[in-house]
Design a protein around this motif. Structure first.
Motif, short mmCIF file in Angstrom:
data_model
loop_
_atom_site.label_atom_id
_atom_site.label_comp_id
_atom_site.label_asym_id
_atom_site.label_seq_id
_atom_site.Cartn_x
_atom_site.Cartn_y
_atom_site.Cartn_z
N TYR A 33 0.72 -1.29 -0.02
CA TYR A 33 -0.13 -0.04 -0.20
C TYR A 33 0.95 1.34 0.00
O TYR A 33 0.72 2.20 0.98
CB TYR A 33 -0.99 0.02 1.17
CG TYR A 33 -1.96 -1.21 1.13
CD1 TYR A 33 -3.14 -1.03 0.44
CD2 TYR A 33 -1.60 -2.37 1.55
CE1 TYR A 33 -3.87 -2.27 0.46
CE2 TYR A 33 -2.62 -3.61 1.53
CZ TYR A 33 -3.68 -3.32 0.83
OH TYR A 33 -4.64 -4.46 1.01
N PHE A 75 -5.50 -0.50 -5.00
CA PHE A 75 -6.66 -1.01 -4.47
C PHE A 75 -8.11 -0.55 -4.44
O PHE A 75 -9.09 -1.14 -4.57
CB PHE A 75 -6.09 -1.09 -3.01
CG PHE A 75 -7.23 -1.80 -1.99
CD1 PHE A 75 -7.59 -2.98 -2.02
CD2 PHE A 75 -8.07 -0.85 -1.24
CE1 PHE A 75 -8.68 -3.38 -1.45
CE2 PHE A 75 -9.02 -1.31 -0.26
CZ PHE A 75 -9.26 -2.76 -0.49
N SER A 99 -12.96 -5.41 6.16
CA SER A 99 -12.29 -6.59 6.38
C SER A 99 -10.90 -6.84 6.34
O SER A 99 -10.03 -7.66 6.04
CB SER A 99 -12.69 -7.69 5.27
OG SER A 99 -12.54 -9.15 6.05
N ASN A 124 -6.62 -9.42 6.95
CA ASN A 124 -5.14 -9.64 6.55
C ASN A 124 -4.29 -10.11 7.40
O ASN A 124 -3.10 -10.37 7.13
CB ASN A 124 -4.53 -7.94 6.50
CG ASN A 124 -4.35 -7.54 4.85
OD1 ASN A 124 -4.06 -6.60 4.70
ND2 ASN A 124 -4.74 -8.39 4.09
N TYR A 141 -10.47 -12.12 -5.93
CA TYR A 141 -8.76 -11.84 -6.02
C TYR A 141 -8.09 -12.37 -7.10
O TYR A 141 -6.79 -12.01 -6.99
CB TYR A 141 -8.12 -12.67 -4.84
CG TYR A 141 -8.97 -12.04 -3.24
CD1 TYR A 141 -8.38 -10.92 -2.68
CD2 TYR A 141 -10.02 -12.60 -3.07
CE1 TYR A 141 -9.03 -10.52 -1.59
CE2 TYR A 141 -10.67 -12.01 -1.77
CZ TYR A 141 -10.10 -10.98 -1.17
OH TYR A 141 -10.35 -10.32 0.05
N MET A 147 -2.26 -14.23 -1.64
CA MET A 147 -1.89 -13.89 -2.82
C MET A 147 -0.47 -14.03 -2.95
O MET A 147 0.29 -14.01 -2.09
CB MET A 147 -2.10 -12.29 -2.77
CG MET A 147 -3.27 -11.72 -3.27
SD MET A 147 -3.46 -10.14 -3.96
CE MET A 147 -2.27 -9.04 -3.17
N GLU A 205 0.06 -11.54 0.54
CA GLU A 205 -1.08 -11.29 1.25
C GLU A 205 -1.89 -12.36 1.78
O GLU A 205 -2.08 -13.52 0.76
CB GLU A 205 -1.88 -10.20 0.38
CG GLU A 205 -3.06 -9.35 1.47
CD GLU A 205 -3.48 -8.24 0.65
OE1 GLU A 205 -3.94 -8.38 -0.52
OE2 GLU A 205 -3.82 -7.30 1.34
C1 AVJ Z 1 -7.68 -4.40 1.99
C2 AVJ Z 1 -7.06 -6.59 2.99
C3 AVJ Z 1 -9.53 -5.97 2.95
O1 AVJ Z 1 -8.08 -8.65 1.69
O2 AVJ Z 1 -9.82 -8.13 0.62
C4 AVJ Z 1 -7.98 -6.92 -2.20
C5 AVJ Z 1 -6.95 -6.40 0.18
N1 AVJ Z 1 -6.10 -7.68 -1.89
N2 AVJ Z 1 -7.48 -7.52 -3.24
C6 AVJ Z 1 -8.86 -7.92 0.94
C7 AVJ Z 1 -7.17 -6.98 -1.13
C8 AVJ Z 1 -6.48 -8.06 -3.07
C9 AVJ Z 1 -8.33 -6.68 0.85
N3 AVJ Z 1 -8.00 -5.73 2.27
#
Ligand code: AVJ
Length: 319
Positions: free
Chosen positions: A33, A41, A155, A159, A199, A245, A273
């Motif tokens: 980020y 995002f 949400s 993470n 995703y 991810m 992630e």
């Molecule tokens: C910001 C962590 C809530 O996990 O849905 C979305 C990040 N990464 N698509 C998630 C995210 C890829 C998102 N968060």
């Protein structure tokens, strides 16, 4: 050279070097980020396949009166990881807090969104805090003595692996204080195909978001990772209840970061992630373990996403 060295966050360098040397290479998700990552995002949140943002926003809009009635009037709203602050207006419009404190790690993004909120709600003072909300932080002196409502939407809690999520919830309790409330958004478990398309969107925005991490490493740490050597992948890990991810090496590849050599065999990945999904019991148990008593919860008709209002538990010595 000097100019580059000055911009580098030493924590970014050490997290990357340390994470890539692990047996299962991984880099903490917060480094996704930067300004570009936050913009990407933001684009993800508008994708048709990414259901969480619109579902949570609709829930907030539909249920805000009920939520406000339970929160009570005189309070300040403290938002953890405010990002673009797009959900905040629903809250501020109905709760009319004494002040709004957005906390975000991305400074430029934070100030731009704080200015937008300030313009929209001239009667509510905005005190932005540029900080990593997982670390100790001071709330602005201006809000001392006022009841607090923590706001942790999107949400973002997903993470964190459950153990760290528990630590984080306890940390929020320490920051906000006993008796404070927390409005938290948590994504629900659902069929794998829907999770994966959220995703790994067909537009490739999530792929770009993930690959931006390599661009950031190259730019800020003077690395030479060939960006065509890695590809985005989303995986569902059923036992751990999460979407992961990864950046998967498409061929054998060598590169150098800050003088350190790395080599990745084809198929080896960098885990970038986690996005944990919770059922109703799991969600409440996580809050309880983190020192928060659930008071009420709201979900959409498809049970895709939940908003939970909780209260910081007092310390007790008996049941
Ligand atoms: C910001 C962590 C809530 O996990 O849905 C979305 C990040 N990464 N698509 C998630 C995210 C890829 C998102 N968060």
């Amino acid at each position: 050279m000097l100019e580059i060295a000055e911009r580098v966050d030493p924590a970014f360098r050490s997290d990357v070097l340390r994470g890539l040397a692990e047996p299962i290479p991984a880099i903490p998700a917060r480094w996704l980020y930067d300004l570009r990552g936050s913009e990407l995002f933001d684009a993800i949140t508008r994708l048709p396949s990414y259901y969480p943002t619109r579902t949570e926003t609709a829930l907030l809009e539909a249920r805000m009166e009920e939520i406000a009635a339970l929160v009570g009037g005189d309070c300040v709203v403290v938002e953890f990881g405010s990002g673009s602050s797009t959900k905040t207006p629903f809250l501020l419009r109905t709760i009319h807090p004494r002040a709004y404190v957005p906390i975000d790690i991305s400074g430029e993004f934070l100030l731009a969104s704080a200015a937008r909120v300030d313009e929209k709600f001239p009667a509510i003072p905005v005190y932005p805090v540029e900080a990593d909300f997982t670390k100790p932080l001071e709330l602005p002196a201006e809000i001392e003595g006022v009841a607090r409502l923590g706001f942790f939407p999107g949400s973002t809690i997903g993470n964190f692996v459950p153990r760290s999520a528990t630590d984080l919830l306890r940390h929020f309790r320490d920051i906000l204080g006993i008796g404070s409330k927390l409005l938290i958004g948590m994504d629900r478990v659902k069929p794998v195909d829907r999770l994966i398309s959220a995703y790994d969107d067909s537009e490739g925005v999530t792929a770009e978001f993930n690959l931006n991490l390599l661009h950031r490493i190259n730019r800020e740490l003077g690395a030479d990772i060939p960006d065509d050597a890695f590809a985005h992948q989303a995986r569902w890990h059923d036992m751990n209840g999460r979407v992961e991810m990864h950046l998967v090496a498409q061929r054998d590849v060598q590169f150098t970061i800050d003088g350190q050599r790395f080599s990745f065999a084809k198929g080896k990945s960098i885990h970038t992630e986690n996005s944990h999904k919770y059922g109703p019991r799991g969600a409440r148990l996580l809050l309880l373990a983190g020192g928060w008593t659930p008071l009420a919860e709201w979900t959409d008709p498809d049970d895709d996403f939940a908003l939970i209002l909780a209260e910081a538990q007092p310390n007790r010595f008996a049941p």
